[in-house]
Motif scaffolding. Structure first.
Motif, PDB file in Angstrom:
ATOM      1  N   HIS A  16       3.033   2.587 -27.217  1.00  0.00           N
ATOM      2  CA  HIS A  16       3.797   2.306 -25.991  1.00  0.00           C
ATOM      3  C   HIS A  16       2.858   2.020 -24.824  1.00  0.00           C
ATOM      4  N   SER A  17       3.311   1.130 -23.910  1.00  0.00           N
ATOM      5  CA  SER A  17       2.562   0.885 -22.671  1.00  0.00           C
ATOM      6  C   SER A  17       2.818   2.060 -21.726  1.00  0.00           C
ATOM      7  N   ILE A  18       1.745   2.689 -21.257  1.00  0.00           N
ATOM      8  CA  ILE A  18       1.915   3.874 -20.404  1.00  0.00           C
ATOM      9  C   ILE A  18       1.399   3.677 -18.984  1.00  0.00           C
ATOM     10  N   GLY A  19       0.765   2.515 -18.682  1.00  0.00           N
ATOM     11  CA  GLY A  19       0.293   2.303 -17.316  1.00  0.00           C
ATOM     12  C   GLY A  19      -0.820   1.283 -17.230  1.00  0.00           C
ATOM     13  N   HIS A  20      -1.517   1.283 -16.091  1.00  0.00           N
ATOM     14  CA  HIS A  20      -2.582   0.310 -15.835  1.00  0.00           C
ATOM     15  C   HIS A  20      -3.784   0.998 -15.192  1.00  0.00           C
ATOM     16  N   LEU A  21      -4.949   0.341 -15.351  1.00  0.00           N
ATOM     17  CA  LEU A  21      -6.116   0.738 -14.573  1.00  0.00           C
ATOM     18  C   LEU A  21      -6.884  -0.519 -14.210  1.00  0.00           C
ATOM     19  N   GLY A  22      -7.701  -0.434 -13.155  1.00  0.00           N
ATOM     20  CA  GLY A  22      -8.482  -1.589 -12.756  1.00  0.00           C
ATOM     21  C   GLY A  22      -8.971  -1.482 -11.331  1.00  0.00           C
ATOM     22  N   VAL A  23      -9.555  -2.586 -10.860  1.00  0.00           N
ATOM     23  CA  VAL A  23     -10.066  -2.675  -9.492  1.00  0.00           C
ATOM     24  C   VAL A  23      -8.966  -3.272  -8.619  1.00  0.00           C
ATOM     25  N   LEU A  24      -8.668  -2.626  -7.509  1.00  0.00           N
ATOM     26  CA  LEU A  24      -7.574  -3.091  -6.645  1.00  0.00           C
ATOM     27  C   LEU A  24      -7.927  -4.406  -5.961  1.00  0.00           C
ATOM     28  N   HIS A  25      -6.892  -5.228  -5.747  1.00  0.00           N
ATOM     29  CA  HIS A  25      -7.046  -6.530  -5.093  1.00  0.00           C
ATOM     30  C   HIS A  25      -7.463  -6.323  -3.638  1.00  0.00           C
ATOM     31  N   PRO A  26      -8.392  -7.171  -3.127  1.00  0.00           N
ATOM     32  CA  PRO A  26      -8.823  -7.036  -1.711  1.00  0.00           C
ATOM     33  C   PRO A  26      -7.657  -7.079  -0.722  1.00  0.00           C
ATOM     34  N   ASP A  27      -6.605  -7.890  -1.016  1.00  0.00           N
ATOM     35  CA  ASP A  27      -5.450  -7.959  -0.105  1.00  0.00           C
ATOM     36  C   ASP A  27      -4.755  -6.606  -0.016  1.00  0.00           C
ATOM     37  N   VAL A  28      -4.646  -5.928  -1.150  1.00  0.00           N
ATOM     38  CA  VAL A  28      -4.005  -4.604  -1.176  1.00  0.00           C
ATOM     39  C   VAL A  28      -4.826  -3.624  -0.351  1.00  0.00           C
ATOM     40  N   ILE A  29      -6.139  -3.656  -0.550  1.00  0.00           N
ATOM     41  CA  ILE A  29      -7.027  -2.746   0.179  1.00  0.00           C
ATOM     42  C   ILE A  29      -6.925  -2.984   1.684  1.00  0.00           C
ATOM     43  N   THR A  30      -6.870  -4.246   2.086  1.00  0.00           N
ATOM     44  CA  THR A  30      -6.790  -4.602   3.512  1.00  0.00           C
ATOM     45  C   THR A  30      -5.468  -4.148   4.118  1.00  0.00           C
ATOM     46  N   PHE A  43      -3.676  -1.686   3.354  1.00  0.00           N
ATOM     47  CA  PHE A  43      -3.663  -0.233   3.540  1.00  0.00           C
ATOM     48  C   PHE A  43      -4.780   0.234   4.492  1.00  0.00           C
ATOM     49  N   GLU A  44      -5.345  -0.746   5.252  1.00  0.00           N
ATOM     50  CA  GLU A  44      -6.333  -0.482   6.305  1.00  0.00           C
ATOM     51  C   GLU A  44      -7.599   0.172   5.765  1.00  0.00           C
ATOM     52  N   LEU A  45      -8.030  -0.271   4.569  1.00  0.00           N
ATOM     53  CA  LEU A  45      -9.290   0.206   3.988  1.00  0.00           C
ATOM     54  C   LEU A  45     -10.305  -0.932   4.005  1.00  0.00           C
ATOM     55  N   THR A  46     -11.580  -0.583   3.984  1.00  0.00           N
ATOM     56  CA  THR A  46     -12.635  -1.602   4.058  1.00  0.00           C
ATOM     57  C   THR A  46     -13.560  -1.576   2.853  1.00  0.00           C
ATOM     58  N   MET A  47     -13.438  -0.562   2.005  1.00  0.00           N
ATOM     59  CA  MET A  47     -14.277  -0.435   0.807  1.00  0.00           C
ATOM     60  C   MET A  47     -13.449  -0.706  -0.452  1.00  0.00           C
ATOM     61  N   PRO A  48     -14.095  -1.164  -1.525  1.00  0.00           N
ATOM     62  CA  PRO A  48     -13.350  -1.408  -2.769  1.00  0.00           C
ATOM     63  C   PRO A  48     -12.833  -0.113  -3.404  1.00  0.00           C
ATOM     64  N   CYS A  49     -11.783  -0.255  -4.195  1.00  0.00           N
ATOM     65  CA  CYS A  49     -11.169   0.895  -4.869  1.00  0.00           C
ATOM     66  C   CYS A  49     -10.860   0.546  -6.326  1.00  0.00           C
ATOM     67  N   SER A  50     -10.979   1.544  -7.174  1.00  0.00           N
ATOM     68  CA  SER A  50     -10.474   1.439  -8.543  1.00  0.00           C
ATOM     69  C   SER A  50      -9.353   2.456  -8.687  1.00  0.00           C
ATOM     70  N   ALA A  51      -8.353   2.112  -9.486  1.00  0.00           N
ATOM     71  CA  ALA A  51      -7.203   3.010  -9.616  1.00  0.00           C
ATOM     72  C   ALA A  51      -6.706   3.069 -11.050  1.00  0.00           C
ATOM     73  N   LEU A  52      -6.069   4.178 -11.346  1.00  0.00           N
ATOM     74  CA  LEU A  52      -5.469   4.410 -12.663  1.00  0.00           C
ATOM     75  C   LEU A  52      -4.105   5.050 -12.428  1.00  0.00           C
TER      76      LEU A  52
END
Length: 589
Positions: free
Chosen positions: A556-570, A572-581
């Motif tokens: 079964h598919s249980i979710g995603h992980l990866g590096v967040l898109h720069p537009d998403v980071i911007t 949410f008023e962040l300036t550094m890259p993020c990875s999420a799971l």
């Protein structure tokens, strides 16, 4: 719970005997009340405003008694004394009656159709040949205020007016007029004001300013006149000074205007039953005829008695006692619920008086029987059914994962279950209709419009609020998300998600991937396509192209992980890259 303040000496005089503080505390407990505090007016002022203000204040001992919020009949000294006397079987519960005057001519109150949009209901009654003292007068005013704050919901549902009947001439008219057309001398003022001027006058009044909002934006204000156009009151704000009652008043006209007719009837019944005690013929109330705009006339107060039947076996079972039907009937009679056994002893008929509007269901009658029996007298027994408590499996798994994620160097965050539509849609590059979000029908703020469908926005907002903290920021949360589900009876379902975010100068995808491996290791899920877990490259709007993977476990598919898109980071008023799971953990139960 409302608190009633009564003078100790006055209370003991009415009860016909004195008690020590401990004895009275015990009596209150037996009756289902609580003696909250023993104080005096001087002590109260000293505590609230300081010693200088307390000079000259009364030192008469006051008992502050906590009363159940639905026992309106105990909100004054009269009702409290009556209830305790009946409970101790010193007197019988009085029988309340309404009568027509000897002349046969009732006082009449006519309601015009103009009141329909502002305050459409009214009820009224007369207390004839009443004798007021300073203490009785104070008790009457205090009861009105207690009812206004309680069942009347700060006058929004019901407003009470008491008037000296000998200063006015019936019949009375309850109507509504433009503020500029209403002019009278309000209570305790020395000149006449229009209704508009009164609103300005009372805007700075600490007591009355809280009620102005109820009618101030209405085009018409409610007002009551007598046959000579003398203003009795402008409900729910103020009475007229002309009809002010005093210690010499012999006949009291009581009117209650309302937006809720049922509440108005209850309030009127409570007022007249409490203070008809001081009439020349105790507990006798003169009826009033109220005519509504449709031409129908009603007689108030209702003072309705009703009868209910209840089985003694049920009462004994619910309370946990073994009393005879006659004994149970006697217990109820002590609580002002006159009762007797009927049939072959398999039913008790209970008469509910007009003072007991709190009796709605059989359980209310059973509760009163339990109070009269005495909670401390009920034998403690071991339950006949044995059950062994066990932790909810999903919560147990959640707690175990929380400890190990913290051990992996991540800090737990607890974010709001509600968020804005933008947080779960626009900011993540997703269309709102695709989120299956549960919407709040009347959100108080733009920040709480929907139930969250993902934990990611909450963690990103937490990082944005803690940008000054030293890097890297490693956060996780294990909580419920909510999505629509037409197969469920409530139309929605909660799902337990695990979300983790790594925020640093570099994306740190390997950190998040490593955390996933550790979680799977803890869950005893091997890296395998057959009966384990694996990741597969995919594209998601919230993640950087080519840097996102879908996670599969046990097919079964249980979710995603990866590096967040720069537009998403911007966004949410962040300036550094993020990875999420983010994964669901319910699959592993």
């Amino acid at each position: 719970m409302p608190t009633v303040s009564v003078k100790r000496d006055l209370l003991f005089q009415a009860l016909g005997r004195s008690y020590t503080d401990e004895e009275f505390d015990e009596l209150c407990f037996e009756f289902g009340l609580e003696l909250d505090e023993i104080t005096s007016e001087k002590e109260i002022i000293n505590k609230e405003q300081g010693g200088a203000k307390a000079d000259g204040a009364s030192e008469i001992v006051l008992y502050k008694i906590d009363v159940p919020a639905n026992r309106y009949d105990l909100l004054c000294l009269e009702g409290l004394v009556r209830g305790l006397q009946v409970f101790k079987e010193r007197i019988r519960a009085p029988r309340y009656k309404k009568i027509t005057p000897p002349t046969g001519e009732l006082q009449r109150l006519s309601i015009t159709e103009e009141t329909a949009h502002v305050r459409p209901y009214a009820v009224a009654a007369v207390l004839r040949n009443i004798t007021l003292t300073k203490d009785r007068y104070d008790s009457l005013i205090d009861l009105q205020e207690k009812l206004h704050q309680n069942i009347c919901r700060k006058r929004s549902l019901v407003a009470i007016g008491t008037h000296d009947l000998d200063t006015v001439v019936g019949p009375f008219t309850y109507t509504a007029k433009p503020p500029s057309e209403i002019k009278f001398k309000p209570l305790n003022q020395d000149k006449e004001y229009t209704a508009s001027e009164l609103m300005d006058l009372y805007r700075t009044d600490n007591h009355l300013k809280h009620y102005l909002h109820i009618i101030e934006n209405e085009p018409l204000y409610p007002v009551i006149y007598d046959s000579n156009d003398v203003v009795l009151s402008m409900p729910p704000i103020i009475n007229g000074d002309h009809t002010k009652i005093n210690l010499n008043t012999r006949n009291v006209f009581i009117e209650c205007t309302a937006t809720d007719l049922t509440k108005a009837k209850i309030v009127l019944d409570i007022l007249v039953t409490m203070f008809s005690e001081y009439c020349q013929k105790p507990f006798i109330v003169e009826a009033t005829e109220v005519t509504y705009p449709n031409g129908k006339s009603y007689i108030f107060p209702e003072l309705a008695y009703r009868r209910e039947k209840i089985k003694p076996d049920i009462m004994n079972k619910k309370i946990g006692i073994s009393e005879t039907p006659a004994s149970l009937a006697k217990l109820l009679t002590r609580m002002c619920l006159k009762s007797h056994v009927i049939g072959n002893g398999n039913n008790i008929e209970v008469e509910i008086p007009p003072t007991r509007s709190d009796i709605i269901h059989a359980c209310d009658i059973i509760e009163d029987a339990a109070i009269a029996y005495g909670y401390n007298n009920i034998q403690m027994t071991i339950p006949k059914t044995y059950t062994i408590a066990n932790q909810f499996p999903l919560n147990k798994l959640t707690e175990l994962l929380r400890q190990d994620l913290a051990a992996a160097g991540f800090t737990e965050a607890l974010t709001f279950a509600l968020c804005s539509q933008e947080d779960i849609a626009n900011k993540l590059g997703i269309d709102l209709s695709a989120t299956k979000a549960v919407h709040i029908s009347n959100p108080k703020t733009a920040e709480f419009q929907v139930a969250r469908t993902t934990l990611l926005p909450g963690l990103l907002k937490t990082i944005a609020a803690n940008r000054k903290m030293p890097l890297p920021l490693k956060l996780f949360e294990i909580s419920d998300i909510v999505v629509k589900d037409s197969t469920k009876d409530v139309g929605a379902i909660n799902r337990r998600h695990l979300c983790a975010v790594y925020h640093n100068k570099n994306p740190g995808f390997e950190v998040i991937h490593g955390l996933l491996d550790r979680v799977m290791q803890l869950l005893d899920v091997p890296p395998s396509k057959d009966n384990g877990y694996y990741i597969k490259a995919t594209e998601e709007p919230a993640f950087f192209p080519g840097r996102c993977a879908e996670i599969f476990a046990k097919g079964h598919s249980i979710g995603h992980l990866g590096v967040l898109h720069p537009d998403v980071i911007t966004k949410f008023e962040l300036t550094m890259p993020c990875s999420a799971l983010e994964i669901t953990i319910e699959t592993f139960l």
